[in-house]
Motif scaffolding. Structure first.
Motif, PDB file in Angstrom:
ATOM      1  N   TYR A 193       0.832  -1.196   0.000  1.00  0.00           N
ATOM      2  CA  TYR A 193       0.000   0.000   0.000  1.00  0.00           C
ATOM      3  C   TYR A 193       0.868   1.248   0.000  1.00  0.00           C
TER       4      TYR A 193
ATOM      5  N   TYR B  89      -7.133   3.192   1.408  1.00  0.00           N
ATOM      6  CA  TYR B  89      -5.953   2.377   1.120  1.00  0.00           C
ATOM      7  C   TYR B  89      -5.674   2.457  -0.377  1.00  0.00           C
TER       8      TYR B  89
ATOM      9  N   PRO C 172      -3.691   0.501  -2.974  1.00  0.00           N
ATOM     10  CA  PRO C 172      -2.869  -0.687  -3.224  1.00  0.00           C
ATOM     11  C   PRO C 172      -1.864  -0.481  -4.351  1.00  0.00           C
TER      12      PRO C 172
END
Length: 197
Positions: free
Chosen positions: A104, A126, A128
């Motif tokens: 992340y 988040y 990724p």
């Protein structure tokens, strides 16, 4: 018997660890990711869960060595090993082949910790990212035992590409490289030790 470490000893070990992690690991990839819901300032105790990839004696020996180094590092940071309802469960695994993994894109853990001492209900997004890790990647994951989810993971590549290797120096350096990114002391530990000095 409970171990006590002087504050100056702790800081010296962390400094040496940080410097030695830089030496010899320049071409290796390492990093960490964290959960925005981790109660990092509240964890006090830990225990282990792990899964050896093979049942041969050399691989199991490597895992025992890793367990020893990880335990020593967490104890230096004030955490206590406990068999009874530990706050953190530690999982560690060596991937001997090349590995594509998901990480992340996040703010530096230290900076985020200072600004977020208590987990909030507001969740940051988040982001990724895909990462390619070369042979011999060590992945260490810390799980919140009560919440049953991962709160932090650290990783470094190029650790040990041959499971039959008996060299433990690489394992020791790998653990230091990973935990140099998790500079969280048990709540009150530094204050306790500074008052004892």
């Amino acid at each position: 018997m409970r171990k006590h470490y002087h504050l100056s000893t702790i800081l010296l070990i962390l400094l040496i660890g940080a410097l030695s992690s830089c030496l010899g690991f320049g071409h290796r990839k390492f990093g960490s990711d964290y959960s925005y819901n981790g109660a990092f300032h509240k964890y006090r105790t830990f225990n282990f869960i792990t899964h050896a990839s093979e049942e041969d004696s050399v691989t199991l020996k490597n895992y025992e060595v890793l367990k020893k180094y990880i335990r020593e590092r967490l104890e230096i940071q004030g955490y206590e090993y406990s068999d009874k309802k530990p706050d953190l469960l530690v999982s560690y695994y060596i991937y001997y082949n090349d590995l594509n993994m998901k990480g992340y894109e996040q703010e530096e853990f230290d900076i985020w910790l200072v600004n977020n001492e208590e987990p909030t209900k507001e969740h940051e997004a988040y982001k990724p990212i895909k990462m390619y890790m070369s042979q011999g990647t060590l992945l260490v994951t810390l799980l919140d035992h009560k919440k049953q989810n991962a709160v932090w993971q650290g990783y470094t590549s190029g650790v040990l590409s041959d499971p039959t290797s008996e060299s433990t120096a690489y394992l020791n350096r790998a653990v230091r490289t990973i935990f140099d990114q998790y500079r969280v002391f048990r709540k009150g530990y530094l204050r306790e030790n500074s008052s004892n000095n």
